[in-house]
Design a protein around this motif. Sequence first.
Motif, short mmCIF file in Angstrom:
data_model
loop_
_atom_site.label_atom_id
_atom_site.label_comp_id
_atom_site.label_asym_id
_atom_site.label_seq_id
_atom_site.Cartn_x
_atom_site.Cartn_y
_atom_site.Cartn_z
N ASP A 1 0.85 -1.19 0.00
CA ASP A 1 0.00 0.00 0.00
C ASP A 1 0.90 1.25 0.00
OD1 ASP A 1 -2.23 1.52 0.03
OD2 ASP A 1 -2.74 1.18 2.13
N ASP A 2 0.28 2.40 -0.16
CA ASP A 2 1.03 3.65 -0.16
C ASP A 2 1.63 3.95 1.21
OD1 ASP A 2 0.36 3.98 -2.80
OD2 ASP A 2 -1.41 5.20 -2.36
N LYS A 3 0.97 3.51 2.25
CA LYS A 3 1.44 3.79 3.60
C LYS A 3 2.47 2.73 4.03
CE LYS A 3 -2.92 5.91 5.01
NZ LYS A 3 -4.04 5.86 5.99
N PRO A 4 3.41 3.11 4.86
CA PRO A 4 4.41 2.15 5.35
C PRO A 4 3.77 1.02 6.14
CG PRO A 4 5.07 4.42 5.84
CD PRO A 4 3.66 4.48 5.37
N TRP A 5 4.33 -0.15 5.99
CA TRP A 5 3.92 -1.35 6.70
C TRP A 5 2.55 -1.90 6.28
CZ3 TRP A 5 8.54 -1.48 8.17
CH2 TRP A 5 9.16 -0.47 8.88
N ASN A 6 1.91 -1.29 5.31
CA ASN A 6 0.58 -1.74 4.90
C ASN A 6 0.67 -2.61 3.64
OD1 ASN A 6 -0.41 -0.29 7.00
ND2 ASN A 6 -1.60 1.16 5.78
N TYR A 7 0.00 -3.75 3.71
CA TYR A 7 -0.06 -4.67 2.57
C TYR A 7 -1.53 -4.91 2.22
CZ TYR A 7 4.82 -5.71 3.66
OH TYR A 7 6.17 -5.62 3.91
N ILE A 8 -1.83 -4.98 0.94
CA ILE A 8 -3.20 -5.24 0.48
C ILE A 8 -3.27 -6.69 -0.03
CG2 ILE A 8 -5.05 -4.57 -1.09
CD1 ILE A 8 -4.34 -2.48 1.01
N LEU A 9 -4.11 -7.49 0.62
CA LEU A 9 -4.35 -8.87 0.20
C LEU A 9 -5.66 -8.91 -0.58
CD1 LEU A 9 -3.88 -11.99 0.26
CD2 LEU A 9 -5.17 -12.00 2.42
N THR A 10 -5.62 -9.42 -1.81
CA THR A 10 -6.81 -9.56 -2.65
C THR A 10 -7.04 -11.03 -2.94
OG1 THR A 10 -6.34 -7.42 -3.68
CG2 THR A 10 -7.94 -8.85 -4.79
N VAL A 11 -8.27 -11.49 -2.68
CA VAL A 11 -8.64 -12.90 -2.87
C VAL A 11 -9.77 -12.97 -3.88
CG1 VAL A 11 -9.31 -15.04 -1.74
CG2 VAL A 11 -8.02 -13.32 -0.46
N THR A 12 -9.64 -13.85 -4.87
CA THR A 12 -10.66 -14.03 -5.90
C THR A 12 -11.01 -15.51 -6.01
OG1 THR A 12 -9.68 -12.18 -7.12
CG2 THR A 12 -11.26 -13.57 -8.31
N GLY A 13 -12.30 -15.79 -6.12
CA GLY A 13 -12.74 -17.18 -6.26
C GLY A 13 -14.18 -17.35 -5.84
N PRO A 14 -14.61 -18.59 -5.54
CA PRO A 14 -15.98 -18.83 -5.08
C PRO A 14 -16.27 -18.01 -3.82
CG PRO A 14 -14.92 -20.90 -5.66
CD PRO A 14 -13.86 -19.85 -5.71
N ARG A 15 -17.42 -17.40 -3.79
CA ARG A 15 -17.74 -16.43 -2.73
C ARG A 15 -17.53 -16.97 -1.32
NH1 ARG A 15 -20.44 -11.56 -2.84
NH2 ARG A 15 -20.81 -11.80 -5.08
N PRO A 16 -18.01 -18.18 -0.97
CA PRO A 16 -17.81 -18.65 0.41
C PRO A 16 -16.34 -18.85 0.75
CG PRO A 16 -18.76 -20.39 -0.95
CD PRO A 16 -18.82 -19.14 -1.75
N LEU A 17 -15.54 -19.29 -0.21
CA LEU A 17 -14.11 -19.49 0.04
C LEU A 17 -13.40 -18.15 0.21
CD1 LEU A 17 -13.13 -22.40 -2.40
CD2 LEU A 17 -13.87 -22.52 -0.02
N VAL A 18 -13.81 -17.16 -0.58
CA VAL A 18 -13.21 -15.83 -0.47
C VAL A 18 -13.48 -15.23 0.91
CG1 VAL A 18 -13.33 -13.46 -1.33
CG2 VAL A 18 -13.23 -15.36 -2.95
#
Length: 699
Positions: free
Chosen positions: A543-560
């Motif tokens: 992310d733009d801010k220090p120490w921040n990470y963006i996790l993005t998950v894609t797939g079947p809705r219940p698993l996401v």
Amino acid sequence: MDGAESKYNYDFQTMMFNAMRCTYDVMFNQNFSLPLIESSKPPILFACGIENLMLEDFKMKVKELICDADIAFTNYICSRKRNWYLAQITVNSSNDAIMLMANLRGLRFDDSDHGLKLFWPVEMQYSDRVHLNKKVETQMSQLQNRTDSCFYDKAIEDKKEQVYKYLDKEKCEPILTTIIISNIPTSMHQVELFHLVNQGGVVSNLKMIEANTARVTYIGQYEATVALLCLNKFKILNNESITLKFEDNCTTRHLMDEVNSIRSLGILEEEEEENYLGLLNFRDVRHIDRLTEPTKLQGSDEDSNATSSDLNERDFYIDHTRIEETAIEADPFLSNMNQSEEAAIEHEDEYNSNINPTSSSNNLSYNIRKEHEFPLKIIFLIQQINLKQKLKLAGVKTSFTYADSDRKNFGKLIIQMMSADEAYISDQLLQLWSCIDHCESLSERICQYFVRNSEFRDAINQKFQELNIDAGIYYVNQTVSVIATNHDNHSQAIKALKQAFNSSSTKLIIKDSYYSQNMDIFLSMIKEDIPNSSSLWLEVELDDKPWNYILTVTGPRPLVSNAIKISKEKECDYNIINISINNICILKSEYLRLYLKHDILAIEKKYNCHIEVETLEFYEEFTPELVKTIKIKCHQLNKVDIECQLHKVIKKIIIEKEDPISFYSRIGRFCHDRKNKRKLEDLQEKHQCLLVPTDYYGR
């Protein structure tokens, strides 16, 4: 002895034999069961021969009779019965089951071509089935319900008529006779098999002895012989025939003489095409109307009025382990034009033999052969919507064959048909040129998810077929799009995909810069914590801010949803700590760094950590007394395990100190002469060791 007297004697013998068998069973307590009584297990019955178009009517009829009945549908796997379903119906009592069977047996809906066939569970004892069927017949007579039920295949019925003319009943005894059936498709439902074998005669017992082999017991030798003659070499799937033989014992050996005698007459030999030639001119207008109407989605029995707007993620939830096991128990879909010719011929399904033809001619054949070139996406759509089957339901008999084209991104469709059907077929094909092909309303990540997961593409396309959505996910050149016959089907498909699949992001705060240079390690740590991560597409970015990470998950809705939840719960555990192992002798630290790299890499890989061994600085003298530090960046939970593993590796390194030698000796001069430095390094490399000369008098 005339035919009537012969039939009377045979029926009388059968009756006496059954009476004697029941008496014997009572005396010796074997295989005899009293009339069925209520048990704690809910009664189950099966309805067979339900046409695809009649599913909603069937569910409404069952709910009308028993409002709390539970219904589950299974598709027939026979190539000629792709539009047939069987229903497992669970009710609360035996009386409900009897009443339901009495009302449904032989029931013919307005648009149906045949009456329903009803069965009790295959594992039920024959005496119990007989007892319940008597009660059913009593109620049917009171309801004046005497309609005929459907047989499995008309070609088998035609063979039976021929066998009846030549098979001598006098040579058959009314005793239980067993047939072994081999090469049964493993995906075939046991009740569908029971439906098939019952067309040969009354079955006392059916049991699967292997995945593709069944043991079927008929109530008499006559029935078993008829079944063997009529069912042997029957093709359940297009290119696979079942094989029947008598179970080898002394009571059936003479029956093979009868079988061989009838086979030698040649009355059972027939061309596959001849079984259905009478259908060529048959066309039911109501099916043609249905062909162009938007099709309804099939909901579950809990929601019999479901439409596409009622779909949720459970309709598209796919067990990834089943995919890996090639748990999808359906005929494989031909997704591109590079499939073999055998796979293309798989679409050469013959007609449903239970449709009553209007023409009795046995000499009809295709008289037109046309070649059409279509873009590959339209070829895909023709296969995906199973146009051949839709034409069948409209009473149009065709033969489809697919071939490659010289034009790029095109394929050939070769059609054989009757001249009377040419205009109608051409009109259906022409409509496909105006198909809808895009996925603009789907997110880029969901589209990329289907690019990456071919198993899910195939499974979703199969699901669209089951739900009667004339659409599919089309893959070409690392891109996907949703292609459909019209706007309605395209909207249904997009809406269903949006409800079933999702892409979601969350922010993780990790107070360390280590992951910024090692994103793969961070991602692998997250995957280890998430169940079914192989069915998801996970991305991590700064992310733009220090120490921040963006996790993005894609797939079947219940698993996401589950993945996002777990990653947030584990957020604190992902923080990295710095530890060190101090005072490591320079000899051991250098040996570890130079020659035990694979041990260090193994530990790093196992615990997703980073290990750095401190090196000798240019200003430092290489002496045995010098010590170094091993620095470690790791997960807090793995701290102790990593330290333990490193100490084990260090402990394996042995240091041996030789007795003092003279500086002026040959070996002494060799070790201290700078000209020999390269030779000394080669020697160490060859033997994977460190040789360090020291000044004995100095330190």
